[in-house]
Design a protein around this motif. Structure first.
Motif, PDB file in Angstrom:
ATOM      1  N   HIS A 167       0.827  -1.208   0.000  1.00  0.00           N
ATOM      2  CA  HIS A 167       0.000   0.000   0.000  1.00  0.00           C
ATOM      3  C   HIS A 167       0.862   1.259   0.000  1.00  0.00           C
ATOM      4  CE1 HIS A 167      -3.736  -2.154   0.573  1.00  0.00           C
ATOM      5  NE2 HIS A 167      -3.143  -2.882   1.505  1.00  0.00           N
ATOM      6  N   GLY A 168       1.943   1.259   0.784  1.00  0.00           N
ATOM      7  CA  GLY A 168       2.813   2.421   0.850  1.00  0.00           C
ATOM      8  C   GLY A 168       4.128   2.141   0.164  1.00  0.00           C
ATOM      9  N   TYR A 169       5.044   3.093   0.275  1.00  0.00           N
ATOM     10  CA  TYR A 169       6.381   2.906  -0.268  1.00  0.00           C
ATOM     11  C   TYR A 169       7.279   2.321   0.816  1.00  0.00           C
ATOM     12  CZ  TYR A 169       4.562   6.369  -3.579  1.00  0.00           C
ATOM     13  OH  TYR A 169       3.800   7.042  -4.493  1.00  0.00           O
ATOM     14  N   ASP A 170       8.461   1.818   0.399  1.00  0.00           N
ATOM     15  CA  ASP A 170       9.495   1.399   1.338  1.00  0.00           C
ATOM     16  C   ASP A 170       8.996   0.367   2.340  1.00  0.00           C
ATOM     17  OD1 ASP A 170      11.054   3.241   0.051  1.00  0.00           O
ATOM     18  OD2 ASP A 170      10.754   4.809   1.530  1.00  0.00           O
ATOM     19  N   THR A 171       8.384  -0.705   1.848  1.00  0.00           N
ATOM     20  CA  THR A 171       7.909  -1.759   2.734  1.00  0.00           C
ATOM     21  C   THR A 171       8.922  -2.887   2.864  1.00  0.00           C
ATOM     22  OG1 THR A 171       6.721  -2.742   0.867  1.00  0.00           O
ATOM     23  CG2 THR A 171       5.482  -1.292   2.323  1.00  0.00           C
ATOM     24  N   SER A 172      10.098  -2.715   2.296  1.00  0.00           N
ATOM     25  CA  SER A 172      11.176  -3.680   2.490  1.00  0.00           C
ATOM     26  C   SER A 172      12.502  -2.942   2.419  1.00  0.00           C
ATOM     27  CB  SER A 172      11.130  -4.772   1.418  1.00  0.00           C
ATOM     28  OG  SER A 172      11.378  -4.213   0.135  1.00  0.00           O
ATOM     29  N   TYR A 173      13.512  -3.532   3.051  1.00  0.00           N
ATOM     30  CA  TYR A 173      14.829  -2.909   3.081  1.00  0.00           C
ATOM     31  C   TYR A 173      15.855  -3.999   3.359  1.00  0.00           C
ATOM     32  CZ  TYR A 173      18.861  -0.631   5.230  1.00  0.00           C
ATOM     33  OH  TYR A 173      20.132  -0.255   5.557  1.00  0.00           O
ATOM     34  N   SER A 174      16.977  -3.975   2.667  1.00  0.00           N
ATOM     35  CA  SER A 174      18.035  -4.951   2.898  1.00  0.00           C
ATOM     36  C   SER A 174      19.279  -4.252   3.422  1.00  0.00           C
ATOM     37  CB  SER A 174      18.370  -5.711   1.609  1.00  0.00           C
ATOM     38  OG  SER A 174      18.850  -4.821   0.613  1.00  0.00           O
ATOM     39  N   SER A 175      19.963  -4.922   4.332  1.00  0.00           N
ATOM     40  CA  SER A 175      21.211  -4.428   4.893  1.00  0.00           C
ATOM     41  C   SER A 175      22.179  -5.594   4.958  1.00  0.00           C
ATOM     42  CB  SER A 175      20.980  -3.841   6.287  1.00  0.00           C
ATOM     43  OG  SER A 175      22.214  -3.485   6.885  1.00  0.00           O
ATOM     44  N   GLY A 176      23.132  -5.609   4.017  1.00  0.00           N
ATOM     45  CA  GLY A 176      24.067  -6.721   3.959  1.00  0.00           C
ATOM     46  C   GLY A 176      23.349  -8.016   3.640  1.00  0.00           C
TER      47      GLY A 176
END
Length: 586
Positions: free
Chosen positions: A488-497
């Protein structure tokens, strides 16, 4: 009483005693001090001193410029990473120095602004060491985000340094309409640009130095009808596609007279420049609706609509004047259209989906500067048009994407662009296609991740799988199952390493836990506020009201902005989940 007999030496006796002492090697302090200077160790004469600086806390991608204000002839020094840097190597003995911060450029296109301070930066070139004690430069940064703790209209600009005491409101906008919500936070230089606004100027382009007083409109580009009451729909330029190229911010915006076009600014108050197109270009003189802004070197590429609603590809060089866009690849006939979309860049090449060959339908093309025409890389349609390749995502030289290969199912495909003859291949798991349902393609360092339908058990149809560069699939989550990635929104996942943070529903369907997936473990886990099972960060009914629920921090942690406007930071564990600011209960 018997008296002790005293021995008294005469002049000759004293002389004899002194001779005896000298003969025995005796020496007094006064004698050593009176030795000739030629016998003392003399420090070498220093012709020039060297001054270094020790920089700490500078973000990757930043540029820090230092200058010696006591020596106007000295060249400024540009620092690009933490560590010890030579500042000046020609200081004459007795010369004064005073190091100061001349300029800071924070990582372009990000959400972080830097502040650097010189500690003990003044002194005199003196002493016995050629290298003077280093000047200390300490840098800190804040991450900026949007929240609505006192309103439902995303009208507060916040910042945090990752601590509760360093989390605060920068500016609260007097907005009473959702159309004025703050969006598209983008850094250029050491200032933050964003779109949004208040009831007085509408949705316009703003710039901030990180303070309330230093947050202002760049230019009110659409004023609306002065004879009518203020209306956010008629008085808003609605800037979008904020993109940094060199020293400029490019963006699309509406005006009172020109419809939607592409503009640029350096942040100077009142300065916006329109990017013109040649008179013989199809987009000349119409509502252009820019999209697909992509940067290659010092060029920005974008699409503009023509009178027939087809889109053509244009580009402009950032430092050229005047700003007139070049129209690329004119179509050969009226029944052809380029319609480029789904842009992805790699090694100075532009990849996109296009309809430029009607006999093939939408396919993936590659174009390098100097090529006469884009080169088609795929033949997915097989002479029939079924759907567009979608969600182009890089992992090394491999381009992953989604494509509907039959009437109902979207499959995951991979394209090795480094191969002599690239060929798109469908990814399979246990002999069955990896079926994706308009899912995002998520990435970590060495793999992509998708929610897919696999297996034969109806109760266990949805699962999260890991796919490496060669297309090998590993099932990572079966229970509790992930129904879908929140979209529904933006930025619903994020990876770090090797770690992946993703908002996704579980079997209860009413909640959206924050899942953490690691390359080194087989089972993802849900991060909650506490050990209480009723403490997820999100619920499905509320997530659509959060524009950017996950915001990456530079240290690998994630900032979580909840629908209730609470602000958390987490490293993926309960112990590492800290409340930075909590809204007052109603």
């Amino acid at each position: 009483m018997m008296k002790r007999k005293q021995t008294v030496l005469g002049p000759m006796g004293l002389l004899g005693l002194s001779i005896l002492l000298v003969g025995c090697g005796g020496d007094s302090d006064s004698d050593r001090k009176n030795q000739p200077d030629s016998e003392q160790p003399v420090p070498p004469e220093i012709a020039e001193y060297q001054l270094n600086g020790l920089v700490q806390g500078l973000l990757p991608g930043s540029r820090l410029t230092l200058k010696n204000s006591d020596d106007p002839s000295a060249e400024p020094v540009v620092v690009t990473e933490d560590g010890e840097w030579p500042l000046q190597d020609s200081l004459l003995p007795g010369a004064r120095y005073s190091l100061q911060v001349a300029a800071i450029e924070s990582p372009a296109g990000g959400r972080q602004l830097q502040a650097c301070e010189v500690v003990q930066g003044a002194g005199t070139a003196e002493g016995t060491e050629v290298v003077l004690p280093p000047v200390q430069v300490d840098c800190v940064h804040h991450t900026y985000f949007v929240n609505s703790m006192s309103t439902t209209y995303r009208s507060e600009l916040w910042r945090t340094d990752g601590t509760p005491e360093g989390t605060e409101v920068v500016k609260s906008f007097a907005a009473t309409n959702i159309d004025l919500g703050l969006q598209f936070l983008t850094v250029l230089g050491n200032r933050l640009f964003l779109s949004g606004g208040d009831d007085f100027v509408g949705n316009e382009l703003w710039v901030s130095d990180g303070t309330d007083a230093g947050t202002r409109v760049v230019k009110d580009m659409k004023k609306g009808d002065p004879d009518l009451p203020p209306n956010p729909y008629t008085m808003s330029a609605r800037p979008q596609h904020l993109t940094v190229v060199e020293d400029w911010l490019y963006f699309s915006a509406q005006t009172d007279n020109d419809g939607t076009g592409i503009w640029r600014t350096d942040g100077t108050e009142g300065l916006v420049e329109k990017i013109e197109v040649p008179e013989d270009a199809p987009a000349f003189g119409i509502n252009q609706r820019p999209a697909g802004m992509t940067v290659l070197d010092d060029m920005i590429y974008f699409t503009l609509r023509d009178a027939g609603w087809s889109k053509g590809l244009y580009r402009v060089k950032a430092n050229e004047a005047p700003q007139v866009a070049e129209y690329l690849f004119p179509v050969a006939s009226s029944n052809m259209s380029l319609n480029p979309r789904q842009f992805a860049k790699k090694d100075n090449a532009l990849y996109f989906v296009s309809d430029m060959e009607p006999e093939f339908g939408p396919e993936i093309y590659r174009w390098r500067d100097g090529d006469e025409q884009p080169v088609r890389l795929t033949n997915l349609q097989g002479g029939r048009e079924t759907d567009n390749p979608d969600v182009l995502t890089w992992l090394g030289d491999t381009l992953f994407f989604e494509f509907r290969y039959n009437q109902y199912d979207h499959g995951l495909y991979r394209l090795d662009t480094a191969a002599q003859a690239p060929e798109a291949r469908r990814v399979e798991f246990e002999g069955m296609p990896v079926v994706v349902d308009y899912s995002k393609i998520l990435t970590t360092e060495n793999a992509v991740w998708v929610v897919t339908k696999t297996g034969t058990d109806v109760a266990d149809m949805e699962t999260l799988v890991r796919v490496d560069r060669e297309g090998q699939v590993e099932r990572k989550l079966t229970k509790p199952k992930i129904e879908k990635v929140a979209a529904h929104g933006y930025d619903t996942s994020y990876s770090s390493g090797d770690r992946l943070y993703v908002l996704a529903t579980d079997e209860r369907e009413s909640e959206i836990p924050l899942w953490v997936v690691s390359e080194g473990t087989d089972t993802p886990f849900a991060v909650k506020h506490s050990e209480n099972a009723e403490d997820p960060f999100f619920r499905l009914s509320d997530v659509e009201y959060v524009n950017h629920p996950l915001i990456p921090m530079q240290d690998g942690r994630v900032l979580v902005v909840t629908p209730g406007s609470d602000i958390w930071i987490t490293d993926g564990s309960i112990e590492g989940s800290v409340a930075l600011a909590l809204s007052e209960p109603e």
